[in-house]
Design a protein around this motif. Structure first.
Motif, mmCIF file in Angstrom:
data_model
loop_
_atom_site.group_PDB
_atom_site.id
_atom_site.type_symbol
_atom_site.label_atom_id
_atom_site.label_comp_id
_atom_site.label_asym_id
_atom_site.label_seq_id
_atom_site.Cartn_x
_atom_site.Cartn_y
_atom_site.Cartn_z
ATOM 1 N N UNK A 47 0.713 -1.209 0.249
ATOM 2 C CA UNK A 47 0.077 -0.068 0.136
ATOM 3 C C UNK A 47 1.051 1.133 0.068
ATOM 4 N N UNK A 48 0.254 2.399 -0.115
ATOM 5 C CA UNK A 48 1.192 3.660 -0.179
ATOM 6 C C UNK A 48 2.016 3.816 1.207
ATOM 7 N N UNK A 49 1.679 3.213 2.151
ATOM 8 C CA UNK A 49 2.417 3.381 3.619
ATOM 9 C C UNK A 49 3.577 2.755 3.692
ATOM 10 N N UNK A 50 3.702 1.738 2.680
ATOM 11 C CA UNK A 50 4.887 0.553 3.109
ATOM 12 C C UNK A 50 5.593 0.619 1.635
ATOM 13 N N UNK A 51 6.808 -0.184 1.563
ATOM 14 C CA UNK A 51 7.357 -0.409 0.358
ATOM 15 C C UNK A 51 7.997 -1.869 0.340
ATOM 16 N N UNK A 68 7.907 -1.754 6.366
ATOM 17 C CA UNK A 68 6.435 -1.809 6.811
ATOM 18 C C UNK A 68 6.145 -0.921 8.042
ATOM 19 N N UNK A 69 5.778 0.243 7.974
ATOM 20 C CA UNK A 69 5.347 1.024 9.051
ATOM 21 C C UNK A 69 3.962 0.260 9.577
ATOM 22 N N UNK A 156 2.192 -8.088 7.221
ATOM 23 C CA UNK A 156 1.794 -6.630 7.884
ATOM 24 C C UNK A 156 2.704 -6.235 8.901
ATOM 25 N N UNK A 157 3.007 -4.927 9.000
ATOM 26 C CA UNK A 157 3.846 -4.370 9.998
ATOM 27 C C UNK A 157 2.957 -4.250 11.361
#
Length: 220
Positions: A47-51, A68-69, A156-157
């Motif tokens: 998703x936009x919040x992770x890489x 992963x934040x 998942x972070x």
């Protein structure tokens, strides 16, 4: 393999690491863009919040770093016959096998496991160590786990800054890695800014260090 202190923030910002983005968006249903909404239409990859970053690879293997934040998730699958080794580096990451889709197009978690990495070496998220140049790196996390390819899995972070290193070895068939979701490429020149290799000390070295510490304490 350990993560260099400060690499997490640089990776998230894309600074100094010459990241090149390659995108091939696909849905979790069958790996093709069917345009449906809901969980079944959710895109593979981050998703936009992770890489999700490809560090190295060849025709039948890849090394991928997941950044992963907390709350960020990526999900993808590899072909049957693949072997995947997942090494937690920092934070806490949940790896789950997904089942579905159901008649409403949603996926559910079939098996999940939390992988705990080490501290980032900054002193705030756990003490670390430094290399010969004085650069800090993360502490040791749990040992790696192995998975067989085939099922769809999510990463998942569950901590503020979670990173896991994934090494996949695929069978000798043609696979487009970009088809498994959005992925970014890390220029090899930036690897030293992200990773370092730590060689475990032998029992003799540990005993010698402990003996030296005892002598120093006695002299004081």
């Amino acid at each position: 393999v350990r993560l260099m202190t400060g690499a997490y923030g640089e990776l998230m910002d894309g600074k100094h690491l010459h990241l090149e983005t390659t995108t091939n968006r696909a849905t979790v249903g069958d790996g093709t863009d069917d345009g449906d909404g809901g969980e079944s239409g959710e895109e593979l990859g981050t998703k936009e919040t992770g890489k999700r970053i490809r560090v190295a690879g060849g025709k039948h293997w890849d090394v991928i770093l997941h950044v992963l934040p907390k709350g960020a998730r990526c999900q993808h699958k590899w072909p049957e016959g693949s072997w995947t080794m997942v090494q937690p580096l920092t934070g806490l990451t949940e790896v789950a096998q997904l089942r579905g889709p159901d008649r409403d197009g949603y996926y559910s978690k079939m098996r999940s496991r939390d992988l705990r990495g080490g501290g980032d070496g900054s002193g705030f998220l756990g003490s670390g160590s430094s290399d010969e140049d004085g650069e800090g790196y993360s502490t040791s996390g749990e040992v790696c786990v192995r998975y067989l390819g085939g099922p769809l899995r999510s990463y998942t972070g569950k901590a503020m800054e979670s990173t896991v290193l994934e090494v996949v070895v695929r069978p000798p068939i043609d696979v487009n890695i970009e088809a498994s979701g959005e992925i970014e490429e890390l220029d090899w020149e930036g690897v030293d800014n992200v990773f370092t290799r730590v060689v475990a000390k032998s029992e003799e070295e540990i005993e010698e260090e402990e003996e030296s510490e005892r002598v120093d304490e006695a002299e004081q």
